[in-house]
Every structure is written in structure tokens, then in C-alpha cells.
Design an enzyme around this catalytic site. Sequence first.
Site, PDB file in Angstrom:
ATOM      1  N   SER A 127      24.228 -60.849 -16.493  1.00  0.00           N
ATOM      2  CA  SER A 127      25.289 -59.492 -17.838  1.00  0.00           C
ATOM      3  C   SER A 127      24.037 -58.426 -17.494  1.00  0.00           C
ATOM      4  CB  SER A 127      23.654 -60.284 -18.895  1.00  0.00           C
ATOM      5  OG  SER A 127      22.659 -60.082 -18.947  1.00  0.00           O
ATOM      6  N   LYS A 167      16.983 -57.319 -20.233  1.00  0.00           N
ATOM      7  CA  LYS A 167      18.437 -56.308 -20.537  1.00  0.00           C
ATOM      8  C   LYS A 167      17.034 -55.133 -20.643  1.00  0.00           C
ATOM      9  CE  LYS A 167      21.070 -59.528 -22.541  1.00  0.00           C
ATOM     10  NZ  LYS A 167      22.310 -59.579 -21.929  1.00  0.00           N
TER      11      LYS A 167
END
Length: 189
Positions: free
Chosen positions: A50, A93
Site C-alpha cells: 500500500s 499511511k
Amino acid sequence: MKSDEEKYLAEEKNIFKELLGWLVYILIIFGLTYLVITFVGQRTRVTGSSMETTLSDGDNLIVDKISYRFRDPERYDIIVFPYQYQENTYYIKRIIGMPGETIQIIDGEVYIDGQILGEEYGTEVMQDAGIAEVPVTLGEDEYFVLGDNRNHSMDSRDSRVGILKREDLVGRAWVRIWPFSEFGVIKHE
């Protein structure tokens, strides 16, 4: 002149003092290690794709847990936070939306307060706007995060992750320690 018994007791006392000294030393090391891991930094391992191309599956990082005690998170900081539906699982993230801003994703582009953000992480156009298909206004302590590999990331667009609160942020990715060929401070811009 000391008897053999007195010499033996003296040696035993010295051994005991030596062992006690080592025990105190080991306890201090464990205590300092605990304090560092709890309040200053921790090691974490990247699992999945990711955050590619910035971070890769298998990268080991040191997360700085102390800087957010003295300053606010900034846009583009790469942060670590716990995944609320699985114990001992942490996500990593990038902060995109800041407190008080309105986020919306239109045609694969991120808009902040109606203006295109113009950042380019990853190599593909974002396919799914998720909850940001409509404007999402952040509260005074809320953050909107995205993975750099936008089409392969479960992030704030997904209601299972959603909007993060300041208290959810464990820390900021600081140094990549593995693989050694990639060792160094992580760039957040």
C-alpha cells in the site's frame, strides 16, 4: 592472618556483590529499553504494497513516537496507527487531509477545500474515491490518510479505516533499518 573460612566468606561476598551489580545493570538496560519503546520509538515492519514506491513489503522502520508530543502532524507525514478491527495490527499511511479541511476525490484527483492538491504518489490514477466521493469535512483533531499505492491501499477512503483522530497516531515513520541497501531517514515530501 585470615583463616580459610574467612577467605571463603570474603570471596562469596565479592561474588554476591558482582552478581548484584550485574543484576542492577541488566534491570537498568531493560528499564531504559522499555521507556524507549513505549515513549520514544518502536520498530515496525511494512506488510503489503500500500505504500509502494515509498516503502516496500518487508521494510523495517523505526517509528518516532515522541515528536508529535511537541509538534502537530503535517501534510505528507508518513504515520503509523492501529487498525481498529484487529489487535496488534498497525497501518502505515500518508497524511493528506488536515484538521478543518474538506477532502473530496474527483476523477482520481484529491481536492482540498475545492482546490486540487496536485501531489503525485504512486504511478496509477486513483480508481476508487470511497467515502471521499462526496466532500468529507475533517474535525479539529482529524486527519485523512492515503497509501501511496492508491489502488492497492485500505485507507481513509474505506469506512473500516475512516478518518483518524490525533490520539490514533502512534508516530511518524523515521528511519528505514532494513533492508540495509535502503537504510536511511524516510523522506516525507
